[in-house]
Motif scaffolding. Structure first.
Motif, PDB file in Angstrom:
ATOM      1  N   PHE A 141       0.836  -1.204   0.000  1.00  0.00           N
ATOM      2  CA  PHE A 141       0.000   0.000   0.000  1.00  0.00           C
ATOM      3  C   PHE A 141       0.867   1.249   0.000  1.00  0.00           C
ATOM      4  O   PHE A 141       0.644   2.183  -0.788  1.00  0.00           O
ATOM      5  CB  PHE A 141      -0.924  -0.001   1.212  1.00  0.00           C
ATOM      6  N   VAL A 142       1.868   1.307   0.885  1.00  0.00           N
ATOM      7  CA  VAL A 142       2.702   2.499   1.011  1.00  0.00           C
ATOM      8  C   VAL A 142       3.475   2.763  -0.265  1.00  0.00           C
ATOM      9  O   VAL A 142       3.531   3.904  -0.763  1.00  0.00           O
ATOM     10  CB  VAL A 142       3.663   2.351   2.205  1.00  0.00           C
ATOM     11  N   ASN A 143       4.071   1.721  -0.832  1.00  0.00           N
ATOM     12  CA  ASN A 143       4.908   1.923  -2.012  1.00  0.00           C
ATOM     13  C   ASN A 143       4.082   2.171  -3.275  1.00  0.00           C
ATOM     14  O   ASN A 143       4.520   2.901  -4.164  1.00  0.00           O
ATOM     15  CB  ASN A 143       5.829   0.714  -2.204  1.00  0.00           C
ATOM     16  N   ASN A 144       2.896   1.605  -3.359  1.00  0.00           N
ATOM     17  CA  ASN A 144       2.027   1.893  -4.503  1.00  0.00           C
ATOM     18  C   ASN A 144       1.446   3.293  -4.431  1.00  0.00           C
ATOM     19  O   ASN A 144       1.130   3.903  -5.449  1.00  0.00           O
ATOM     20  CB  ASN A 144       0.894   0.865  -4.581  1.00  0.00           C
ATOM     21  N   PHE A 145       1.298   3.817  -3.214  1.00  0.00           N
ATOM     22  CA  PHE A 145       0.740   5.153  -3.031  1.00  0.00           C
ATOM     23  C   PHE A 145       1.770   6.239  -3.326  1.00  0.00           C
ATOM     24  O   PHE A 145       1.409   7.370  -3.661  1.00  0.00           O
ATOM     25  CB  PHE A 145       0.228   5.295  -1.590  1.00  0.00           C
ATOM     26  N   SER A 149       7.449  10.421  -8.883  1.00  0.00           N
ATOM     27  CA  SER A 149       8.621  11.298  -8.826  1.00  0.00           C
ATOM     28  C   SER A 149       9.514  11.018  -7.618  1.00  0.00           C
ATOM     29  O   SER A 149      10.583  11.606  -7.490  1.00  0.00           O
ATOM     30  CB  SER A 149       8.174  12.767  -8.781  1.00  0.00           C
ATOM     31  N   ILE A 150       9.067  10.120  -6.723  1.00  0.00           N
ATOM     32  CA  ILE A 150       9.827   9.817  -5.503  1.00  0.00           C
ATOM     33  C   ILE A 150      10.550   8.490  -5.675  1.00  0.00           C
ATOM     34  O   ILE A 150       9.975   7.499  -6.128  1.00  0.00           O
ATOM     35  CB  ILE A 150       8.899   9.751  -4.281  1.00  0.00           C
ATOM     36  N   SER A 151      11.823   8.486  -5.299  1.00  0.00           N
ATOM     37  CA  SER A 151      12.593   7.248  -5.267  1.00  0.00           C
ATOM     38  C   SER A 151      12.515   6.684  -3.851  1.00  0.00           C
ATOM     39  O   SER A 151      13.055   7.265  -2.905  1.00  0.00           O
ATOM     40  CB  SER A 151      14.052   7.512  -5.660  1.00  0.00           C
ATOM     41  N   VAL A 152      11.823   5.558  -3.698  1.00  0.00           N
ATOM     42  CA  VAL A 152      11.609   4.969  -2.370  1.00  0.00           C
ATOM     43  C   VAL A 152      12.839   4.176  -1.966  1.00  0.00           C
ATOM     44  O   VAL A 152      13.204   3.197  -2.607  1.00  0.00           O
ATOM     45  CB  VAL A 152      10.363   4.053  -2.368  1.00  0.00           C
ATOM     46  N   ALA A 153      13.503   4.628  -0.876  1.00  0.00           N
ATOM     47  CA  ALA A 153      14.680   3.948  -0.346  1.00  0.00           C
ATOM     48  C   ALA A 153      14.661   4.083   1.175  1.00  0.00           C
ATOM     49  O   ALA A 153      15.254   4.995   1.740  1.00  0.00           O
ATOM     50  CB  ALA A 153      15.961   4.552  -0.930  1.00  0.00           C
ATOM     51  N   PRO A 154      13.970   3.198   1.877  1.00  0.00           N
ATOM     52  CA  PRO A 154      13.821   3.312   3.325  1.00  0.00           C
ATOM     53  C   PRO A 154      15.162   3.199   4.049  1.00  0.00           C
ATOM     54  O   PRO A 154      16.053   2.448   3.630  1.00  0.00           O
ATOM     55  CB  PRO A 154      12.900   2.143   3.684  1.00  0.00           C
ATOM     56  N   ASP A 155      15.289   3.952   5.138  1.00  0.00           N
ATOM     57  CA  ASP A 155      16.482   3.865   5.986  1.00  0.00           C
ATOM     58  C   ASP A 155      16.360   2.634   6.883  1.00  0.00           C
ATOM     59  O   ASP A 155      15.299   2.379   7.455  1.00  0.00           O
ATOM     60  CB  ASP A 155      16.605   5.130   6.841  1.00  0.00           C
ATOM     61  N   ILE A 156      17.434   1.882   7.049  1.00  0.00           N
ATOM     62  CA  ILE A 156      17.356   0.623   7.795  1.00  0.00           C
ATOM     63  C   ILE A 156      17.073   0.863   9.272  1.00  0.00           C
ATOM     64  O   ILE A 156      16.430   0.044   9.929  1.00  0.00           O
ATOM     65  CB  ILE A 156      18.641  -0.213   7.616  1.00  0.00           C
TER      66      ILE A 156
END
Length: 255
Positions: A141-145, A149-156
């Protein structure tokens, strides 16, 4: 009347209990440390396993990032330490049981032992439910939303904090039957009274789910619905548990 021998006996008993407690804590700690050292060579793989639900949801080729200098080392070590504690938990609980069991009556042992075992099992079931089912729904849900224009790269580090929060929330949620059983067994509330407040419990479950989980309806339902079901299970099991753990003087046969 000379009370000095009595006071010395009480002091000796207190010291012996402290020594016993120290020995039990030491044995439990050694077990956790030994398991931790055995797992350390695979610390990276253990973190990869924890990160798997997020990595599956991320776009192809995406990876997590580490913004701290020692974060790439520290976070896998934390995950490995928690894994070691969970693996060693049966031995830790046994040490706890071995410390308190000698001071309990037979009917009290019937009360404590099932609660310790069942609460541990339910907590693990809640964590597994969160990992295998909830994370997949939440992360997709979070990544599809996210905008293109945003590059999704979560901090560990942030991911570790989020995962631990969710694990604790679902682990504690699955303890609801134990809470119901303890309240009824201690005489603080009756099963009939709990049934009366059922509508408030349902509303509270959905409010809690809305606060703890991300703002999508699926993850909220995945927390609220099990909470309500587990509450009902507690209502069914509590009367049976009370009958099984009655003291001999409280049972109808001895009256």
């Amino acid at each position: 009347m000379n009370t000095e021998p009595l006071s010395e006996g009480v002091q000796d008993t207190f010291i012996s209990h402290l020594i016993e407690l120290r020995n039990r804590v030491l044995k439990a700690s050694i077990a956790v440390v030994v398991v931790f050292l055995c797992l350390m060579p695979w610390a990276g793989q253990i973190y990869d396993w924890l990160a798997y639900p997020m990595m599956v949801a991320l776009p192809a080729g995406s990876k997590m990032i580490a913004t701290g200098v020692i974060t790439p080392f520290l976070i896998p070590v934390k995950v490995t330490l928690l894994s070691a504690f969970m693996i060693a938990l049966p031995w830790v609980l046994y040490q706890l049981w071995a410390f308190i069991a000698p001071g309990l009556y037979a009917h009290e042992k019937k009360l404590i032992a099932p609660l310790v075992v069942s609460s541990s099992v339910l907590f693990f079931v809640g964590v597994a439910f969160c990992y295998f089912l909830v994370f997949g729904v939440v992360f997709r849900f979070v990544n599809n939303f996210a905008p293109k224009s945003i590059s999704v790269a979560p901090d560990i580090d942030a991911y570790f904090g989020f995962v631990m929060t969710m694990f604790i929330a679902f682990g504690l949620t699955f303890e609801v039957p134990i809470v119901v059983i303890v309240l009824v067994r201690m005489g603080l509330v009756s099963v009939a009274k709990l049934r009366e407040v059922r509508p408030y419990v349902i509303v509270g479950a959905f409010v809690l789910a809305a606060v703890v989980t991300p703002p999508d309806i699926m993850s909220q339902l995945l927390l609220a619905v099990p909470l309500c079901v587990l509450f009902e299970i507690g209502l069914l099991v509590a009367p049976m548990f009370v009958r099984m753990t009655q003291a001999p003087e409280d049972s109808p046969e001895t009256r």
